[in-house]
Scaffold this motif. Structure first.
Motif, PDB file in Angstrom:
ATOM      1  N   PHE A 114       1.076  -0.875   0.016  1.00  0.00           N
ATOM      2  CA  PHE A 114       0.308   0.121  -0.210  1.00  0.00           C
ATOM      3  C   PHE A 114       1.021   1.075  -0.190  1.00  0.00           C
ATOM      4  CE2 PHE A 114       0.810  -1.414   4.123  1.00  0.00           C
ATOM      5  CZ  PHE A 114       1.311  -0.067   5.010  1.00  0.00           C
ATOM      6  N   ILE A 115       0.411   2.673   0.140  1.00  0.00           N
ATOM      7  CA  ILE A 115       1.055   3.254  -0.114  1.00  0.00           C
ATOM      8  C   ILE A 115      -0.434   4.208  -0.420  1.00  0.00           C
ATOM      9  CG2 ILE A 115       0.764   4.109  -2.983  1.00  0.00           C
ATOM     10  CD1 ILE A 115       3.744   5.559  -2.716  1.00  0.00           C
ATOM     11  N   PHE A 116       0.303   5.561   0.482  1.00  0.00           N
ATOM     12  CA  PHE A 116      -0.839   7.069   1.423  1.00  0.00           C
ATOM     13  C   PHE A 116      -0.548   7.865  -0.155  1.00  0.00           C
ATOM     14  CE2 PHE A 116      -0.734   4.686   4.483  1.00  0.00           C
ATOM     15  CZ  PHE A 116      -2.257   4.168   4.979  1.00  0.00           C
ATOM     16  N   GLU A 117      -0.972   8.158  -1.100  1.00  0.00           N
ATOM     17  CA  GLU A 117      -0.853   9.203  -2.041  1.00  0.00           C
ATOM     18  C   GLU A 117      -1.493  10.603  -1.514  1.00  0.00           C
ATOM     19  OE1 GLU A 117      -0.493   8.901  -4.932  1.00  0.00           O
ATOM     20  OE2 GLU A 117      -1.173   6.725  -5.356  1.00  0.00           O
ATOM     21  N   GLY A 118      -0.014  11.214  -1.430  1.00  0.00           N
ATOM     22  CA  GLY A 118       0.512  12.571  -1.382  1.00  0.00           C
ATOM     23  C   GLY A 118       0.903  12.798  -0.081  1.00  0.00           C
ATOM     24  N   LEU A 119       1.482  11.495   0.868  1.00  0.00           N
ATOM     25  CA  LEU A 119       1.721  11.581   1.742  1.00  0.00           C
ATOM     26  C   LEU A 119       3.394  10.180   1.674  1.00  0.00           C
ATOM     27  CD1 LEU A 119      -0.907  10.315   4.499  1.00  0.00           C
ATOM     28  CD2 LEU A 119       0.739  13.269   4.299  1.00  0.00           C
ATOM     29  N   PRO A 120       4.451  11.039   2.729  1.00  0.00           N
ATOM     30  CA  PRO A 120       5.938   9.453   2.142  1.00  0.00           C
ATOM     31  C   PRO A 120       5.388   8.478   2.912  1.00  0.00           C
ATOM     32  CG  PRO A 120       6.476  11.625   3.944  1.00  0.00           C
ATOM     33  CD  PRO A 120       4.874  11.607   2.951  1.00  0.00           C
ATOM     34  N   VAL A 121       4.782   7.977   2.743  1.00  0.00           N
ATOM     35  CA  VAL A 121       4.608   6.005   3.857  1.00  0.00           C
ATOM     36  C   VAL A 121       3.789   5.096   2.675  1.00  0.00           C
ATOM     37  CG1 VAL A 121       2.742   5.073   5.249  1.00  0.00           C
ATOM     38  CG2 VAL A 121       3.549   7.747   5.493  1.00  0.00           C
ATOM     39  N   ARG A 122       4.465   4.167   2.699  1.00  0.00           N
ATOM     40  CA  ARG A 122       4.210   3.456   2.283  1.00  0.00           C
ATOM     41  C   ARG A 122       4.164   1.684   3.180  1.00  0.00           C
ATOM     42  NH1 ARG A 122       8.811   1.875  -1.979  1.00  0.00           N
ATOM     43  NH2 ARG A 122      10.791   2.180  -0.528  1.00  0.00           N
ATOM     44  N   GLY A 123       4.103   0.835   2.427  1.00  0.00           N
ATOM     45  CA  GLY A 123       4.035  -0.477   3.532  1.00  0.00           C
ATOM     46  C   GLY A 123       4.224  -2.201   2.179  1.00  0.00           C
ATOM     47  N   ALA A 124       4.338  -2.879   3.435  1.00  0.00           N
ATOM     48  CA  ALA A 124       3.470  -4.092   3.065  1.00  0.00           C
ATOM     49  C   ALA A 124       3.152  -4.704   4.638  1.00  0.00           C
ATOM     50  CB  ALA A 124       3.698  -4.673   2.038  1.00  0.00           C
ATOM     51  N   VAL A 125       0.990  -5.750   4.657  1.00  0.00           N
ATOM     52  CA  VAL A 125       0.849  -6.094   5.257  1.00  0.00           C
ATOM     53  C   VAL A 125       0.720  -8.120   4.898  1.00  0.00           C
ATOM     54  CG1 VAL A 125      -1.185  -6.649   6.479  1.00  0.00           C
ATOM     55  CG2 VAL A 125      -0.676  -4.694   5.646  1.00  0.00           C
ATOM     56  N   VAL A 126       1.239  -8.894   5.211  1.00  0.00           N
ATOM     57  CA  VAL A 126       1.695 -10.102   4.620  1.00  0.00           C
ATOM     58  C   VAL A 126       1.024 -10.846   5.788  1.00  0.00           C
ATOM     59  CG1 VAL A 126       3.460 -10.577   6.746  1.00  0.00           C
ATOM     60  CG2 VAL A 126       3.279 -12.160   4.646  1.00  0.00           C
ATOM     61  N   ARG A 127       0.205 -12.165   4.905  1.00  0.00           N
ATOM     62  CA  ARG A 127      -0.626 -12.932   5.938  1.00  0.00           C
ATOM     63  C   ARG A 127      -0.316 -14.174   5.345  1.00  0.00           C
ATOM     64  NH1 ARG A 127      -7.104 -11.820   5.238  1.00  0.00           N
ATOM     65  NH2 ARG A 127      -6.555  -9.365   6.767  1.00  0.00           N
ATOM     66  N   LEU A 128      -0.413 -14.635   6.713  1.00  0.00           N
ATOM     67  CA  LEU A 128       0.663 -16.608   6.254  1.00  0.00           C
ATOM     68  C   LEU A 128      -0.436 -17.484   7.374  1.00  0.00           C
ATOM     69  CD1 LEU A 128       4.142 -15.687   7.384  1.00  0.00           C
ATOM     70  CD2 LEU A 128       3.449 -15.849   5.288  1.00  0.00           C
ATOM     71  N   THR A 129      -1.495 -17.080   6.330  1.00  0.00           N
ATOM     72  CA  THR A 129      -2.637 -18.611   6.708  1.00  0.00           C
ATOM     73  C   THR A 129      -2.850 -19.956   6.734  1.00  0.00           C
ATOM     74  OG1 THR A 129      -3.949 -17.584   5.008  1.00  0.00           O
ATOM     75  CG2 THR A 129      -4.597 -16.908   7.057  1.00  0.00           C
ATOM     76  N   ASP A 130      -2.476 -20.288   5.224  1.00  0.00           N
ATOM     77  CA  ASP A 130      -2.173 -21.709   4.711  1.00  0.00           C
ATOM     78  C   ASP A 130      -0.738 -21.876   4.775  1.00  0.00           C
ATOM     79  OD1 ASP A 130      -4.329 -21.176   4.002  1.00  0.00           O
ATOM     80  OD2 ASP A 130      -4.510 -21.136   1.896  1.00  0.00           O
ATOM     81  N   ALA A 131      -0.237 -20.949   4.467  1.00  0.00           N
ATOM     82  CA  ALA A 131       1.805 -21.444   4.717  1.00  0.00           C
ATOM     83  C   ALA A 131       1.836 -21.685   6.412  1.00  0.00           C
ATOM     84  CB  ALA A 131       2.832 -20.368   4.187  1.00  0.00           C
ATOM     85  N   TRP A 132       1.808 -20.683   6.703  1.00  0.00           N
ATOM     86  CA  TRP A 132       2.090 -21.068   8.165  1.00  0.00           C
ATOM     87  C   TRP A 132       1.183 -22.567   8.910  1.00  0.00           C
ATOM     88  CZ3 TRP A 132       5.115 -19.620  11.309  1.00  0.00           C
ATOM     89  CH2 TRP A 132       5.317 -19.351  13.308  1.00  0.00           C
ATOM     90  N   VAL A 133       0.198 -22.116   9.165  1.00  0.00           N
ATOM     91  CA  VAL A 133      -0.604 -23.242   9.125  1.00  0.00           C
ATOM     92  C   VAL A 133      -0.103 -24.820   9.079  1.00  0.00           C
ATOM     93  CG1 VAL A 133      -3.006 -24.890   9.663  1.00  0.00           C
ATOM     94  CG2 VAL A 133      -3.194 -22.064   9.169  1.00  0.00           C
ATOM     95  N   GLU A 134       0.690 -24.721   7.936  1.00  0.00           N
ATOM     96  CA  GLU A 134       1.486 -26.102   7.543  1.00  0.00           C
ATOM     97  C   GLU A 134       3.311 -26.297   8.039  1.00  0.00           C
ATOM     98  OE1 GLU A 134       2.162 -29.341   4.985  1.00  0.00           O
ATOM     99  OE2 GLU A 134       0.362 -28.323   5.818  1.00  0.00           O
ATOM    100  N   ILE A 135       3.068 -24.949   8.321  1.00  0.00           N
ATOM    101  CA  ILE A 135       4.744 -24.824   9.150  1.00  0.00           C
ATOM    102  C   ILE A 135       4.530 -25.582  10.664  1.00  0.00           C
ATOM    103  CG2 ILE A 135       6.641 -23.318  10.204  1.00  0.00           C
ATOM    104  CD1 ILE A 135       6.091 -21.659   7.881  1.00  0.00           C
ATOM    105  N   LEU A 136       3.593 -25.046  11.371  1.00  0.00           N
ATOM    106  CA  LEU A 136       2.599 -25.815  12.320  1.00  0.00           C
ATOM    107  C   LEU A 136       2.287 -27.554  12.500  1.00  0.00           C
ATOM    108  CD1 LEU A 136       1.418 -22.313  13.902  1.00  0.00           C
ATOM    109  CD2 LEU A 136       3.799 -23.352  14.267  1.00  0.00           C
ATOM    110  N   ARG A 137       1.971 -27.518  11.328  1.00  0.00           N
ATOM    111  CA  ARG A 137       1.178 -28.699  11.614  1.00  0.00           C
ATOM    112  C   ARG A 137       2.195 -29.399  11.198  1.00  0.00           C
ATOM    113  NH1 ARG A 137       0.463 -32.338   8.341  1.00  0.00           N
ATOM    114  NH2 ARG A 137       1.525 -31.157   5.859  1.00  0.00           N
ATOM    115  N   ARG A 138       2.851 -29.599  10.013  1.00  0.00           N
ATOM    116  CA  ARG A 138       4.288 -30.443   9.923  1.00  0.00           C
ATOM    117  C   ARG A 138       5.180 -30.222  11.660  1.00  0.00           C
ATOM    118  NH1 ARG A 138       7.060 -29.471   4.089  1.00  0.00           N
ATOM    119  NH2 ARG A 138       4.956 -29.746   2.939  1.00  0.00           N
TER     120      ARG A 138
END
Length: 64
Positions: A7-31
């Motif tokens: 994401f980026i906020f137009e007109g502001l010096p702000v950008r970022g990212a959000v990560v969601r690890l649902t399937d991958a995280w469940v698989e790591i814990l399951r293994r």
């Protein structure tokens, strides 16, 4: 579903990212939980490993 949203906020010096690890995280814990020799991770280790996994995905998504 595991996903990354940038994401980026137009007109502001702000950008970022959000990560969601649902399937991958469940698989790591399951293994790990199915490993009879060592068993599941304790909750504090799960929390720290989750944070590090999310950070690794975010860093990998920014490599150009």
């Amino acid at each position: 579903m595991s996903e990354i949203h940038k994401f980026i906020f137009e007109g502001l010096p702000v950008r970022g990212a959000v990560v969601r690890l649902t399937d991958a995280w469940v698989e790591i814990l399951r293994r790990r939980a199915s490993n009879t020799a060592q068993g599941a991770y304790p909750p504090p280790v799960q929390a720290l490993l989750g944070e590090m996994t999310a950070a690794a995905v975010l860093m990998q998504s920014n490599i150009k």
